[in-house]
Design a protein around this motif. Structure first.
Motif, mmCIF file in Angstrom:
data_model
loop_
_atom_site.group_PDB
_atom_site.id
_atom_site.type_symbol
_atom_site.label_atom_id
_atom_site.label_comp_id
_atom_site.label_asym_id
_atom_site.label_seq_id
_atom_site.Cartn_x
_atom_site.Cartn_y
_atom_site.Cartn_z
ATOM 1 N N CYS A 122 63.329 -107.553 -15.989
ATOM 2 C CA CYS A 122 63.207 -106.614 -17.109
ATOM 3 C C CYS A 122 64.010 -105.382 -16.745
ATOM 4 O O CYS A 122 63.679 -104.676 -15.786
ATOM 5 C CB CYS A 122 61.742 -106.249 -17.340
ATOM 6 S SG CYS A 122 61.487 -105.089 -18.700
ATOM 7 N N PHE A 153 59.070 -104.080 -25.618
ATOM 8 C CA PHE A 153 59.465 -103.186 -24.524
ATOM 9 C C PHE A 153 58.656 -101.897 -24.692
ATOM 10 O O PHE A 153 58.650 -101.281 -25.769
ATOM 11 C CB PHE A 153 60.963 -102.889 -24.587
ATOM 12 C CG PHE A 153 61.810 -104.127 -24.496
ATOM 13 C CD1 PHE A 153 62.172 -104.640 -23.262
ATOM 14 C CD2 PHE A 153 62.253 -104.794 -25.644
ATOM 15 C CE1 PHE A 153 62.956 -105.790 -23.171
ATOM 16 C CE2 PHE A 153 63.041 -105.926 -25.557
ATOM 17 C CZ PHE A 153 63.390 -106.434 -24.312
ATOM 18 N N CYS A 193 58.669 -104.836 -19.830
ATOM 19 C CA CYS A 193 58.752 -105.946 -20.783
ATOM 20 C C CYS A 193 57.419 -106.690 -20.793
ATOM 21 O O CYS A 193 56.837 -106.964 -19.736
ATOM 22 C CB CYS A 193 59.869 -106.909 -20.375
ATOM 23 S SG CYS A 193 61.486 -106.127 -20.156
#
Length: 203
Positions: A122, A153, A193
């Motif tokens: 991420c 996110f 994430c």
């Protein structure tokens, strides 16, 4: 003195004198003669008045005939009938068909699909600072399946700042595939994430 006398001159023809023509006295019962000009004017006026009366009579007759035809063309409403009311159609009564729900898309049997997805990385782009998540998907079901994975996110406070979607084609049972879910918009460093939803469709 001589007794000789000259002969008399010959007789000259004398013009005939005709007796003047005496007009007969007018009759007391005869209408006085009209002057020539007034007689013609009276004739014109008489013809004009007669023609106007003829045109007016024809117009009245035409209007009357039109009104008569219009009154004949207007149909009177039918008289009310005392006959009992009857249904106009003998169709069978309408029966509403039962509602049938559309069959749901087949779901591959096996464990929950969320366990098939793992976030391997991420991060955000070093130039435009857009986030993305690299995923590893393992088909743990017993039949081929395709995946749709939704990623959110979030910032350090847990607020959603962007989202992305990753999809796959057919994945065989026990096989794995690597995909990326791309976010949009600039995010701050330290953005995390999270897997929001996983749809696994059996093929």
């Amino acid at each position: 003195m001589s007794d000789y006398f000259p002969p008399p001159p010959p007789e000259q023809p004398q013009p005939e004198h005709r007796a003047p023509v005496v007009a007969s006295p007018p009759s007391p019962w005869a209408a006085p003669a009209a002057p020539p000009g007034k007689q013609r004017t009276g004739l014109i006026v008489t013809l004009a008045v007669g023609g106007g009366l003829v045109v007016a009579g024809a117009t009245v007759a035409l209007v009357y005939s039109l009104m008569d035809s219009v009154s004949d063309s207007i149909a009177l409403p039918p008289e009310r009938s005392d006959a009992p009311y009857s249904e106009p159609y003998d169709d069978e009564p309408y029966e509403e068909e039962p509602y049938e729900e559309e069959p749901a898309e087949p779901v591959a049997p096996g464990p929950a699909p969320e366990g098939d997805v793992t976030v391997t990385q991420c991060t955000r782009d070093s130039l435009i600072f857009w986030p993305h998540a690299d995923l590893n998907i393992v088909n743990r079901s017993g039949s081929p399946a395709a995946y749709i994975v939704s990623i959110t996110f979030v910032d350090a406070d847990g607020a959603v700042v962007s989202d992305g979607i990753a999809t796959t084609e057919e994945v065989a049972p026990g096989a794995s595939v690597k995909v990326r879910a791309q976010g949009s918009g600039e995010v701050a460093a330290g953005t995390k994430c999270r897997v929001a939803e996983v749809d696994r469709h059996a093929l």
